[in-house]
Design an enzyme around this catalytic site. Sequence first.
Site, PDB file in Angstrom:
ATOM      1  CG  ASN A 257     -13.880   9.256   0.551  1.00 49.69           C
ATOM      2  OD1 ASN A 257     -13.816   8.939  -0.653  1.00 49.69           O
ATOM      3  ND2 ASN A 257     -14.441   8.470   1.450  1.00 49.69           N
TER       4      ASN A 257
ATOM      5  CG  ASP B 137      -9.198   9.851  10.033  1.00 44.08           C
ATOM      6  OD1 ASP B 137      -9.485   8.818   9.395  1.00 44.08           O
ATOM      7  OD2 ASP B 137      -9.755  10.155  11.109  1.00 44.08           O
TER       8      ASP B 137
ATOM      9  NE  ARG C  22      -7.107  -1.051  -5.890  1.00 37.59           N
ATOM     10  CZ  ARG C  22      -7.100  -2.363  -5.934  1.00 37.59           C
ATOM     11  NH1 ARG C  22      -6.929  -3.081  -4.844  1.00 37.59           N
ATOM     12  NH2 ARG C  22      -7.262  -2.995  -7.081  1.00 37.59           N
ATOM     13  CB  ILE C  23      -7.462   1.869   1.965  1.00 40.59           C
ATOM     14  CG1 ILE C  23      -8.947   1.476   2.013  1.00 40.59           C
ATOM     15  CG2 ILE C  23      -7.038   2.549   3.256  1.00 40.59           C
ATOM     16  CD1 ILE C  23      -9.216   0.253   2.855  1.00 40.59           C
ATOM     17  CG  LEU C  24      -4.929   6.966  -0.885  1.00 39.86           C
ATOM     18  CD1 LEU C  24      -5.077   8.474  -1.036  1.00 39.86           C
ATOM     19  CD2 LEU C  24      -4.057   6.394  -2.005  1.00 39.86           C
TER      20      LEU C  24
ATOM     21  NE  ARG D  12      -3.358  -0.432   2.731  1.00 40.72           N
ATOM     22  CZ  ARG D  12      -4.342  -0.993   2.024  1.00 40.72           C
ATOM     23  NH1 ARG D  12      -4.934  -0.297   1.078  1.00 40.72           N
ATOM     24  NH2 ARG D  12      -4.707  -2.228   2.259  1.00 40.72           N
TER      25      ARG D  12
ATOM     26  CG  ASP E  53     -15.463   4.881   3.882  1.00 40.53           C
ATOM     27  OD1 ASP E  53     -14.950   5.594   3.006  1.00 40.53           O
ATOM     28  OD2 ASP E  53     -15.908   3.749   3.653  1.00 40.53           O
TER      29      ASP E  53
ATOM     30  CG  HIS F 231     -18.963   6.718   2.634  1.00 37.75           C
ATOM     31  ND1 HIS F 231     -18.300   5.600   2.161  1.00 37.75           N
ATOM     32  CD2 HIS F 231     -19.938   6.251   3.459  1.00 37.75           C
ATOM     33  CE1 HIS F 231     -18.837   4.510   2.702  1.00 37.75           C
ATOM     34  NE2 HIS F 231     -19.838   4.888   3.487  1.00 37.75           N
TER      35      HIS F 231
HETATM   36  C1  GRF Z   1     -20.169   7.051  -5.211  1.00 31.58           C
HETATM   37  O1  GRF Z   1     -21.453   6.646  -4.812  1.00 31.58           O
HETATM   38  C2  GRF Z   1     -19.287   7.344  -4.032  1.00 31.58           C
HETATM   39  O2  GRF Z   1     -19.976   7.812  -2.921  1.00 31.58           O
HETATM   40  C3  GRF Z   1     -18.690   5.991  -3.738  1.00 31.58           C
HETATM   41  O3  GRF Z   1     -18.493   5.406  -4.998  1.00 31.58           O
HETATM   42  C4  GRF Z   1     -19.418   5.936  -5.937  1.00 31.58           C
HETATM   43  C5  GRF Z   1     -18.653   6.433  -7.115  1.00 31.58           C
HETATM   44  O4  GRF Z   1     -19.479   6.841  -8.153  1.00 31.58           O
HETATM   45  N1  GRF Z   1     -17.494   6.149  -2.947  1.00 31.58           N
HETATM   46  P1  GRF Z   1     -18.871   7.577  -9.451  1.00 31.58           P
HETATM   47  O5  GRF Z   1     -17.702   6.742  -9.928  1.00 31.58           O
HETATM   48  O6  GRF Z   1     -18.473   8.958  -9.075  1.00 31.58           O
HETATM   49  O7  GRF Z   1     -19.991   7.561 -10.452  1.00 31.58           O
END
Ligand code: GRF
Length: 212
Positions: free
Chosen positions: A107, A141, A91-93, A65, A145, A109
């Site tokens: 990010n 962080d 991917r998790i950074l 990673r 998420d 979510h």
């Molecule tokens: C979004 O729903 C986002 O919240 C999640 O992945 C999805 C990505 O959608 N992390 P897109 O590739 O921007 O259409």
Amino acid sequence: MPDQFPIAVFVSGSGSNLQALIDVADAPFTIVCVVSDNENARGLVRAASSGIPTSVVAWGDHPNRESFTDAVCAVAEVAGARALVLAGFMRILAPSAIARFPNAILNVHPSLLPAFPGVNAVEQALDDGIGITGVTVHFVDEQVDHGPIVAQEPVPILASDTPESLHMRIQEAEHRLLPHVVGAFARGEITVDNEVVAWRRDGTDRIAGVAI
Ligand code: GRF
């Protein structure tokens, strides 16, 4: 527009959130590069169609990673980015990314964090039988998420919802909220101090939680 704040957008898939950022009129930010771990990501096509430089950094080309994180951050830095926007980046950074872009990784979510972190957030909300979910934009962080929340928008869950229909309405909210937050960040209106986010507008400070 002069003095646009340079950002890099990281995508893994469709890139509809990237498109929402591209489509902002008179944006206070400019997307200097789009980076993906997936060479088939439609987001790369969207970027190229708008003349934005793209890079693919394959997960499998890196031993761990940290190495992958170094590579994607280096691409963003070389392009001149001062912030990273993770828009459907799967991917998790490693923590080194946060050291390289302190308080400057956002990010999006598809839930009202801290509810339903991780993958399948939409399905988790539906399975839970609750009446409301939503969208969160937060600073990244070291945890998945997790990190200071900048803005959230609720989305009602309907009795008739399938994961697809719910995700579609969540995405409509994402496409409003993410450009709104990135724009405010680029204008210097959002700061983080001790994990607390503050929005500054018209010379007044207020604590953000649910904004917009
Ligand atoms: C979004 O729903 C986002 O919240 C999640 O992945 C999805 C990505 O959608 N992390 P897109 O590739 O921007 O259409």
